[in-house]
Design an enzyme around this catalytic site. Structure first.
Site, short mmCIF file in Angstrom:
data_model
loop_
_atom_site.label_atom_id
_atom_site.label_comp_id
_atom_site.label_asym_id
_atom_site.label_seq_id
_atom_site.Cartn_x
_atom_site.Cartn_y
_atom_site.Cartn_z
N GLU A 239 5.60 -0.06 -4.15
CA GLU A 239 5.36 1.34 -3.79
C GLU A 239 5.58 1.59 -2.31
OE1 GLU A 239 1.70 2.31 -6.83
OE2 GLU A 239 1.47 2.72 -4.70
N CYS B 19 4.68 4.38 4.75
CA CYS B 19 3.75 3.29 4.50
C CYS B 19 4.46 2.32 3.56
CB CYS B 19 2.47 3.84 3.88
SG CYS B 19 1.34 2.54 3.36
N CYS C 147 -1.00 -8.38 -5.02
CA CYS C 147 -1.79 -8.90 -3.89
C CYS C 147 -2.81 -9.88 -4.43
CB CYS C 147 -2.48 -7.73 -3.18
SG CYS C 147 -3.43 -8.26 -1.75
N CYS D 292 -9.44 -6.99 -3.63
CA CYS D 292 -10.50 -6.08 -3.14
C CYS D 292 -10.96 -5.22 -4.32
CB CYS D 292 -9.97 -5.20 -2.01
SG CYS D 292 -9.42 -6.18 -0.60
N CYS E 231 -9.37 -1.63 -5.14
CA CYS E 231 -7.93 -1.45 -4.95
C CYS E 231 -7.14 -1.70 -6.25
CB CYS E 231 -7.47 -2.42 -3.87
SG CYS E 231 -5.70 -2.40 -3.64
N SER F 239 -1.78 -3.49 8.97
CA SER F 239 -3.16 -3.45 8.52
C SER F 239 -3.50 -4.69 7.70
CB SER F 239 -3.35 -2.20 7.65
OG SER F 239 -4.64 -2.22 7.08
N CYS G 287 -3.29 3.34 -3.15
CA CYS G 287 -2.32 2.26 -3.11
C CYS G 287 -2.31 1.48 -4.43
CB CYS G 287 -2.75 1.38 -1.93
SG CYS G 287 -2.22 -0.29 -1.97
#
Ligand code: SF4
Length: 350
Positions: free
Chosen positions: A90, A103, A110, A114, A117, A189, A331
């Protein structure tokens, strides 16, 4: 086949030499790539013998546009791009007063898991190459017809879990015959990989750093962000302080407000205690709710109350504008939706 978008200017000069051309042809080629050209025939100052060699020996492909969502309210656009191996990432285009921002994702999926997320739900598939990250910028410019002046590496993935390619990506963006992008227009980030933060402050002291904090005490951060088991706040905060001391730059802490978890008066008091005196800024984010996580947003009103409390305590804070609230703003949501739909083998997202 060499992916041209993955090469530095010096590497492109070497490639020109390999093709029997003088090095300056590599510089010219580099300039074309960063003007967004993908057709060698449009590179009018390159000799035909070189472009013929490139067609045989190099790749300059765009990503495959799989889906696109446009906000009706603020100009935000979200793209789902397909990679050569069938994975998808994305990218988000945002319009701000000070310039257009993209972004980008640094990984497909990932591994950080988290709790709030959507990107981490199915784990890491693989890290992206610098060329695939750069393609998100170049292809988004082509799709939108707009120039992009700022980049945030804040999409899917943990950039410091892909440090070498992120570092190559930043170095390519800096090249003066390409984008010539200033460090100050780039923000990376991290969820808090301490060795990455320490290395980044040595390698790129002028590039902006944001750290996803999301909890002021380790007991809660353990719950929301499993990375805290490996790099607890007790190590993370000193690494962040060291970054500000070494670079003289303000660090941004991202703090997604989750109702009843990290937004209580008690937790905000602990946040103030943790950050007081640090060269920092807190970006309060009303959580983009993702149905799979079951976590609820605190809402804008509570976010503004917390902002005031932080500022009254001497900690600069802003509430992030909720861009693209009418599209799949969080996200990883678009990618997750596409994955589900392909599992259902029914509709396409586009
Ligand atoms: S918030 Fe970032 S680090 Fe955490 S799971 Fe999502 S993409 Fe990974």
């Amino acid at each position: 086949m060499k992916d041209l978008r993955n090469l530095t200017e010096a590497e492109m000069q070497e490639l020109a030499k390999e093709a029997g051309q003088p090095a300056f042809r590599g510089r010219q080629l580099f300039g074309w790539v960063y003007k967004g050209r993908t057709d060698f025939r449009e590179m009018t100052n390159l000799p035909e013998v070189f472009t013929a060699w490139l067609k045989e020996n190099a790749e300059l492909d765009s990503l495959k546009l799989l889906a696109r969502q446009k906000s009706k309210t603020d100009g935000t656009q979200k793209f789902l791009y397909g990679l050569k191996d069938g994975n998808a990432v994305e990218t988000v285009f945002m319009k701000y007063k000070y310039g257009n921002t993209v972004c980008v994702s640094s990984q497909a999926g990932c591994r950080m898991h988290c709790a709030f997320c959507a990107s981490g739900i199915n784990g890491l598939v693989r890290s992206l190459t610098a060329g695939e990250i750069i393609s998100q910028l170049l292809d988004t410019e082509r799709e939108t017809g707009e120039k992009i002046s700022r980049i945030v590496v804040m999409g899917t993935g943990e950039p410091f879990d892909n440090y070498d390619q992120i570092s190559r990506f930043i170095r390519i963006l800096h090249e003066k015959d390409g984008r010539n992008m200033s460090s100050r227009n780039i923000t990376v980030s991290s969820c808090g990989l301490v060795p990455g933060i320490r290395k980044f402050s040595e390698d790129f002291p002028q590039v902006n750093l944001a750290v996803s904090l999301h909890a002021p005490v380790s007991s809660l951060r353990d719950e929301l962000m499993p990375v805290n088991h490996s790099y607890p706040l007790e190590e993370l905060i000193p690494a962040c302080r060291a970054y500000t001391e070494k670079t003289g730059r303000r660090i941004t802490f991202e703090y997604a407000l989750i109702r009843g978890k990290n937004d209580t008066d008690e937790m905000i008091g602990k946040l103030i205690h943790l950050l007081r005196g640090m060269l920092c800024h807190v970006n309060l984010i009303p959580l983009n709710e993702v149905s799979e996580t079951g976590l609820l947003t605190s809402g804008r009103k509570r976010a503004e109350e917390i902002q005031k409390r932080l500022e009254d305590s001497g900690i600069p804070a802003t509430v992030r504008r909720q861009l693209g609230a009418d599209i799949d703003g969080a996200c990883g949501q678009l990618r997750l939706k596409a994955q589900k739909q392909s599992d259902d083998s029914s509709v396409t997202v586009k």
